[in-house]
Design an enzyme around this catalytic site. Structure first.
Site, mmCIF file in Angstrom:
data_model
loop_
_atom_site.group_PDB
_atom_site.id
_atom_site.type_symbol
_atom_site.label_atom_id
_atom_site.label_comp_id
_atom_site.label_asym_id
_atom_site.label_seq_id
_atom_site.Cartn_x
_atom_site.Cartn_y
_atom_site.Cartn_z
ATOM 1 N N LYS A 102 2.953 -10.667 8.664
ATOM 2 C CA LYS A 102 3.422 -9.313 8.366
ATOM 3 C C LYS A 102 2.591 -8.383 9.241
ATOM 4 O O LYS A 102 1.420 -8.146 8.968
ATOM 5 C CB LYS A 102 3.229 -8.972 6.876
ATOM 6 C CG LYS A 102 3.683 -7.567 6.547
ATOM 7 C CD LYS A 102 3.331 -7.132 5.138
ATOM 8 C CE LYS A 102 3.553 -5.633 5.010
ATOM 9 N NZ LYS A 102 3.149 -5.110 3.709
ATOM 10 N N GLY A 133 2.164 2.905 -0.832
ATOM 11 C CA GLY A 133 1.460 3.286 -2.052
ATOM 12 C C GLY A 133 1.879 4.611 -2.650
ATOM 13 O O GLY A 133 1.323 5.035 -3.659
ATOM 14 N N ALA A 143 7.329 -1.035 1.511
ATOM 15 C CA ALA A 143 6.417 0.097 1.290
ATOM 16 C C ALA A 143 7.103 1.326 0.720
ATOM 17 O O ALA A 143 8.192 1.706 1.137
ATOM 18 C CB ALA A 143 5.696 0.484 2.574
ATOM 19 N N GLY A 144 6.408 1.930 -0.228
ATOM 20 C CA GLY A 144 6.839 3.202 -0.781
ATOM 21 C C GLY A 144 7.766 3.109 -1.978
ATOM 22 O O GLY A 144 8.135 4.110 -2.573
ATOM 23 N N ASN A 184 4.315 -3.909 -3.752
ATOM 24 C CA ASN A 184 3.064 -4.298 -4.394
ATOM 25 C C ASN A 184 2.657 -3.278 -5.457
ATOM 26 O O ASN A 184 2.638 -3.556 -6.654
ATOM 27 C CB ASN A 184 1.968 -4.434 -3.317
ATOM 28 C CG ASN A 184 0.675 -5.061 -3.819
ATOM 29 O OD1 ASN A 184 -0.075 -5.619 -3.043
ATOM 30 N ND2 ASN A 184 0.373 -5.009 -5.108
ATOM 31 N N SER A 185 2.396 -2.035 -5.018
ATOM 32 C CA SER A 185 1.833 -1.030 -5.927
ATOM 33 C C SER A 185 2.706 -0.777 -7.151
ATOM 34 O O SER A 185 2.177 -0.617 -8.261
ATOM 35 C CB SER A 185 1.625 0.303 -5.191
ATOM 36 O OG SER A 185 0.829 0.122 -4.057
#
Lengths: 268, 69
Positions: A101, A162, A189-190, A211-212
């Site tokens: 990645k 994040g 992301a996001g 993830n977050s």
């Protein structure tokens, strides 16, 4: 429809990160609950006396074994092509995978990828036999360039890492989907909510990496399940075919044989 | 000679190799862990540790698996 990354068939279209969980135990439970088969991780200097990282690494190995899954090492923190290429080579040795990645960050404030360094690193890594999954902005021309270099998988952001802001620019993301029909597109992301993931899948994205949104939930295990369902729902909806959006109302109930009193106004 | 390992200054014998540096810097337990090495920001393969010689002020990065997004 089947889903694969560089020819590797996968049962889930959700790719999941291993960071930011309240504890290694919750990380393990959440990843298992997500049904994801691809887990991202990283390499960092470690205080030789701090063994926490080793425990995380052991847990991730256990998860991958149970899920018959795959590791996806990242190049987080790299700011130049050279740094990213070196870290990718280190990751390949440790994790025994040629998947990477690829993250090359150009701005500390919003962690926006550096398109120029990203392309340079991609070119070098592909020449060295890597299978690159580049994390990039939602820029059509950048995605096209990455595809032309040989990236079968491209991972535009939804919004900065994040932030949980969701899909900042759906038009750009839809355009990338339309213009690169043969690329495997993973939104990365996001993402903040399961509905964000579902929306991406309804657009025809092949997968979602996050993830977050799971790790920072009040209950990461339950949120992992919610995302699993959302991704599956969005994918099913995309395959089923969404109805076309219309500008005017159309009655859902048949108007034929409507009782006479409904015609009262119309006969005037 | 002095080199830097993960930012810490470490004194080594002249003509020490990467393998020598790791043996001195890491405990036995740590040497058994999974890690990868870069010398002056270039990757050094595990198989080359013993034959890669260090010089004054070299920088060695020893990286371990960690959680990531």
């Amino acid at each position: 429809m089947s889903f694969s990354i560089y020819g590797q068939a996968l049962s889930s279209r959700l790719l999941i990160g291993s960071a930011l969980y309240p504890s290694p135990e919750i990380m393990k439970k959440a990843i298992l609950a997500s049904d994801s088969q691809v887990v991202t991780l990283s390499l960092k200097r470690q205080n030789p006396n701090a063994m926490g990282g080793e425990q995380i690494w052991r847990y991730i190995q256990e998860i991958v074994k149970v899920k018959q899954g795959f590791l996806l090492p990242n190049t987080a923190g790299c700011k130049s092509a050279k740094e990213a290429v070196t870290l990718a080579k280190m990751s390949r040795e440790i994790f025994a995978t040629d998947w990477i990645k690829l993250e090359v960050i150009g701005d500390d404030y919003n962690l926006q990828p550096d398109a120029i360094e990203l392309l340079a690193a991609t070119e070098q890594l592909i020449a060295d036999g890597f299978k690159v999954l580049p994390y990039c902005t939602d820029d059509l021309v950048l995605c096209q360039r990455l595809y032309d270099l040989g990236c079968q998988v491209i991972m535009p952001w939804a919004s900065p890492i994040g932030t949980g802001k969701g899909l900042m620019n759906p038009y750009n993301l839809e355009t990338i989907r339309l213009r690169l029909p043969n690329a495997t597109l993973i939104l990365d992301a996001g993402i903040g909510k399961p509905s964000d993931a579902c929306l991406a899948m309804e657009m025809g994205y092949d997968g979602v990496l996050l993830n977050s949104a799971i790790a920072l939930a009040d209950n990461p295990v339950a949120m992992a399940q919610a995302f699993s369902l959302a991704v599956a729902s969005g994918e099913t909806a995309y395959v089923a075919g969404l109805m076309p959006e219309r500008q005017t109302a159309h009655p859902s109930t048949p108007t034929l044989d409507t009782p006479f009193w409904h015609h009262h106004g119309a006969t005037k | 000679m002095n080199i830097f390992i993960n930012g810490e200054q470490v004194s080594l014998l002249e003509q020490a190799s990467v393998a020598d540096a790791l043996q001195q810097y890491l405990t036995e337990q740590q040497q058994a862990l999974t890690f990868a090495v870069a010398l002056n920001r270039d990757f050094v393969a595990n198989s080359d540790y013993a034959t890669t010689c260090l010089t004054e002020h070299d920088t060695l990065d020893v990286l371990f698996p960690i959680q990531g997004g």
